[in-house]
Design a protein around this motif. Structure first.
Motif, PDB file in Angstrom:
ATOM      1  N   UNK A 296       8.097 -19.896  -7.930  1.00 57.75           N
ATOM      2  CA  UNK A 296       6.567 -19.836  -8.070  1.00 57.75           C
ATOM      3  C   UNK A 296       6.104 -20.690  -9.043  1.00 57.75           C
TER       4      UNK A 296
ATOM      5  N   UNK B 233       6.048 -13.974  -1.830  1.00 57.44           N
ATOM      6  CA  UNK B 233       6.105 -13.975  -3.458  1.00 57.44           C
ATOM      7  C   UNK B 233       7.250 -13.029  -3.710  1.00 57.44           C
TER       8      UNK B 233
ATOM      9  N   UNK C 215      19.088  -4.129  -4.674  1.00 55.45           N
ATOM     10  CA  UNK C 215      18.065  -4.964  -4.269  1.00 55.45           C
ATOM     11  C   UNK C 215      16.807  -4.216  -3.374  1.00 55.45           C
TER      12      UNK C 215
ATOM     13  N   UNK D 121      23.585 -20.150  -6.268  1.00 57.91           N
ATOM     14  CA  UNK D 121      24.463 -20.037  -7.466  1.00 57.91           C
ATOM     15  C   UNK D 121      25.725 -20.945  -7.116  1.00 57.91           C
TER      16      UNK D 121
ATOM     17  N   UNK E  77      12.162 -12.139  -6.217  1.00 53.20           N
ATOM     18  CA  UNK E  77      13.648 -11.497  -6.103  1.00 53.20           C
ATOM     19  C   UNK E  77      14.814 -12.341  -6.067  1.00 53.20           C
ATOM     20  N   UNK E  78      14.473 -13.615  -5.566  1.00 51.06           N
ATOM     21  CA  UNK E  78      15.564 -14.592  -5.716  1.00 51.06           C
ATOM     22  C   UNK E  78      15.692 -14.745  -7.003  1.00 51.06           C
TER      23      UNK E  78
ATOM     24  N   UNK F 158      13.421  -5.159  -4.510  1.00 45.84           N
ATOM     25  CA  UNK F 158      12.457  -5.974  -3.658  1.00 45.84           C
ATOM     26  C   UNK F 158      11.271  -5.144  -3.293  1.00 45.84           C
TER      27      UNK F 158
ATOM     28  N   UNK G  50      17.610 -12.258  -9.199  1.00 42.67           N
ATOM     29  CA  UNK G  50      19.081 -12.007  -9.176  1.00 42.67           C
ATOM     30  C   UNK G  50      19.790 -13.288  -9.578  1.00 42.67           C
ATOM     31  N   UNK G  51      19.037 -14.547  -9.529  1.00 41.67           N
ATOM     32  CA  UNK G  51      19.780 -15.913 -10.087  1.00 41.67           C
ATOM     33  C   UNK G  51      19.853 -15.464 -11.585  1.00 41.67           C
TER      34      UNK G  51
ATOM     35  N   UNK H 131      15.014  -5.549   1.798  1.00 42.07           N
ATOM     36  CA  UNK H 131      14.887  -7.197   1.423  1.00 42.07           C
ATOM     37  C   UNK H 131      15.002  -7.880   2.720  1.00 42.07           C
TER      38      UNK H 131
ATOM     39  N   UNK I  52      18.126 -12.915   2.111  1.00 35.89           N
ATOM     40  CA  UNK I  52      17.747 -13.138   0.687  1.00 35.89           C
ATOM     41  C   UNK I  52      19.207 -13.436   0.129  1.00 35.89           C
TER      42      UNK I  52
ATOM     43  N   UNK J 109      20.457 -16.477  -2.142  1.00 35.02           N
ATOM     44  CA  UNK J 109      20.789 -16.434  -3.652  1.00 35.02           C
ATOM     45  C   UNK J 109      22.295 -17.126  -3.767  1.00 35.02           C
TER      46      UNK J 109
ATOM     47  N   UNK K 250       9.571 -12.333  -2.302  1.00 38.63           N
ATOM     48  CA  UNK K 250      11.053 -12.967  -1.864  1.00 38.63           C
ATOM     49  C   UNK K 250      11.366 -13.986  -3.088  1.00 38.63           C
ATOM     50  N   UNK K 251      10.546 -14.780  -3.033  1.00 34.34           N
ATOM     51  CA  UNK K 251      10.595 -15.762  -4.323  1.00 34.34           C
ATOM     52  C   UNK K 251      11.189 -14.997  -5.835  1.00 34.34           C
TER      53      UNK K 251
ATOM     54  N   UNK L  59      12.993 -20.649   3.177  1.00 35.39           N
ATOM     55  CA  UNK L  59      13.236 -19.126   3.229  1.00 35.39           C
ATOM     56  C   UNK L  59      13.423 -19.202   4.828  1.00 35.39           C
TER      57      UNK L  59
END
Lengths: 186, 284
Positions: free
Chosen positions: B87, A42, A26, B69, A47-48, A30, A51-52, B57, B61, B65, A44-45, B151
């Motif tokens: 986004x 952005x 990560x 999930x 990165x999420x 990141x 990983x999803x 990070x 975070x 995640x 952060x968004x 967040x």
């Protein structure tokens, strides 16, 4: 936990294995997203979202590339899609212009700020090429796998990106722009 | 030997040449000031890009995640993951909103909400919180936070993160509640804020702030008018849990708790909405 054990665990939905993969990858993911977008929220968004996709599509990972390369490919795709959308919204090709507020705390940061500003003036794909090679440390093969292109394309595209970056560092504007002096004359 | 092409110098720098090619280049560079200078410039670029300090990070975070999930796994809808606001959805929403100006807001709303996959971007979806609250308030609150792209933020940044909202999230609330975590939320193109509170006996309380113009979804739960202290508001009761809203022209202030003492609840509402006047209260 070995890489094989991590991957096997992730495929079974094991929390510890997922967390281990996240911990191991990560920081680079990141930082790559932050330097591609220059927007902490952005990044952060993205990165999420990365990983999803990693954890829900882990069964599609076939092991031909390294797992880190596969994750970077997902992250880069997310970021390039975002930058393209942003470019369309702004009516430009999308060089990021926002400042990264975390790199101005000492003299050395001044040097880094220069390179970040210069990278921001490049086209997103040029910026991505340079970051994958010199920040992430991928070789040409891994870059080709990440961007789904030929190794020869990586060499020529990296060369172009380096040349454009040198131009920006020397002139403080993008080679795609008119020189500031021309604007001033007009 | 003539000067070396820049691309080949780059491949040399990147260790992408054969041993024979490397030897040839090194031999040439030793006696060519121009290529020596070019190689130094390329090396400088490499060094500058690589020199940026490590950026870790942000904390939270991984938790977001994992919660996403879990939320996806608990959903009976296999398309759930695609609906997690991100986004791309926000930007799609903004683009669609500009179209709405031309075709009329009502038509737009109907069009957007029936799209399912993106409807929740414009809606404050309290159903996702209330539906599962009996199984665990903290988990239900986390699911709501994740659903609205929450967040973790520093409480000191909350006002700046949602400048259009008027609210307070004090470190302590009447009743010995202590602030635990603060989040920035997104409701379509608008910002929201949420904060969780706990107290010594393990009780949990959550505050949520969003623009009053946003549509709220309570699912099968009914939102009744109520009076809290000096304010008129609305509340939804689910078992022992009660979610109370006070809506003024700028902000909807919501408190989720198991507080049964109306005076204590009024104190909490006054603390999070100190500038909300009694006459402000109205329906949604």
């Amino acid at each position: 936990m070995t890489e094989a054990e991590i991957l096997d665990g992730c495929r079974r939905g094991d929390r510890q294995a997922r967390h281990e993969l996240y911990v191991q990858t990560s920081t680079r993911v990141y930082r790559l997203l932050l330097r591609m977008t220059r927007e902490p929220e952005t990044a952060l968004d993205l990165a999420q979202a990365t990983y999803l996709k990693v954890f829900t599509r882990i069964s599609q990972f076939d092991g031909r590339a390294a797992i880190a390369t596969w994750i970077h490919r997902i992250a880069v795709t997310e970021a390039l899609q975002y930058l393209r959308r942003k470019g369309r919204d702004a009516g430009t090709s999308g060089p990021a212009t926002e400042a990264v507020d975390s790199v101005s705390d000492n003299q050395a940061a001044d040097v880094r700020m220069d390179i970040e500003d210069a990278l921001a003036l490049l086209e997103p794909l040029d910026r991505t090429m340079l970051l994958l090679r010199y920040d992430v440390g991928h070789d040409y093969r891994a870059i080709a796998e990440t961007l789904d292109c030929a190794e020869g394309t990586v060499a020529s595209r990296l060369n172009r990106a380096r040349e454009r970056l040198r131009f920006v560092l020397k002139n403080s504007y993008s080679p795609e722009e008119d020189a500031p002096s021309k604007h001033q004359i007009l | 030997m003539s000067c070396i092409e820049l691309e080949k110098l780059g491949r040399y720098l990147d260790a992408e040449l054969s041993e024979k090619e490397r030897t040839e280049i090194e031999s040439h560079v030793r006696q060519c000031p121009h290529c020596t200078s070019e190689l130094a410039a390329l090396t400088s670029i490499h060094d500058q890009i690589a020199a940026v300090k490590t950026v870790n990070p942000p904390p939270g975070l991984w938790e977001s995640i994992e919660t996403s999930l879990d939320s996806a796994a608990s959903s009976t809808d296999p398309e759930h993951l695609r609906r997690i606001p991100g986004p791309s959805n926000f930007r799609k929403f903004r683009a669609a909103a500009s179209i709405a100006a031309a075709i009329g807001l009502v038509g737009f709303a109907a069009f957007w909400i029936t799209r399912g996959a993106t409807a929740q971007a414009a809606t404050v979806d309290f159903a996702i919180l209330l539906d599962s609250i009996s199984k665990g308030a903290v988990e239900a609150f986390d699911r709501f936070i994740t659903h609205h792209n929450g967040r973790p933020i520093d409480p000191a940044d909350a006002r700046r993160s949602a400048p259009d909202l008027d609210f307070e999230i004090p470190a302590e609330l009447p009743g010995e509640w202590r602030r635990a975590r603060t989040y920035r939320l997104k409701f379509g193109g608008s910002q929201g804020i949420a904060a969780s509170y706990t107290r010594g006996d393990g009780e949990f309380l959550a505050t949520i702030f969003h623009p009053p113009v946003k549509q709220e979804n309570f699912g099968t739960h009914i939102d009744y008018p109520c009076v809290v202290g000096k304010h008129r508001g609305h509340s939804v009761q689910v078992g022992e849990w009660r979610m109370v809203h006070l809506t003024d022209p700028s902000t909807c202030h919501c408190v989720l708790s198991r507080i049964t003492d109306d005076d204590q609840l009024a104190g909490v509402m006054s603390a999070i909405a100190p500038r909300s006047k009694p006459s402000d209260g109205h329906g949604h």
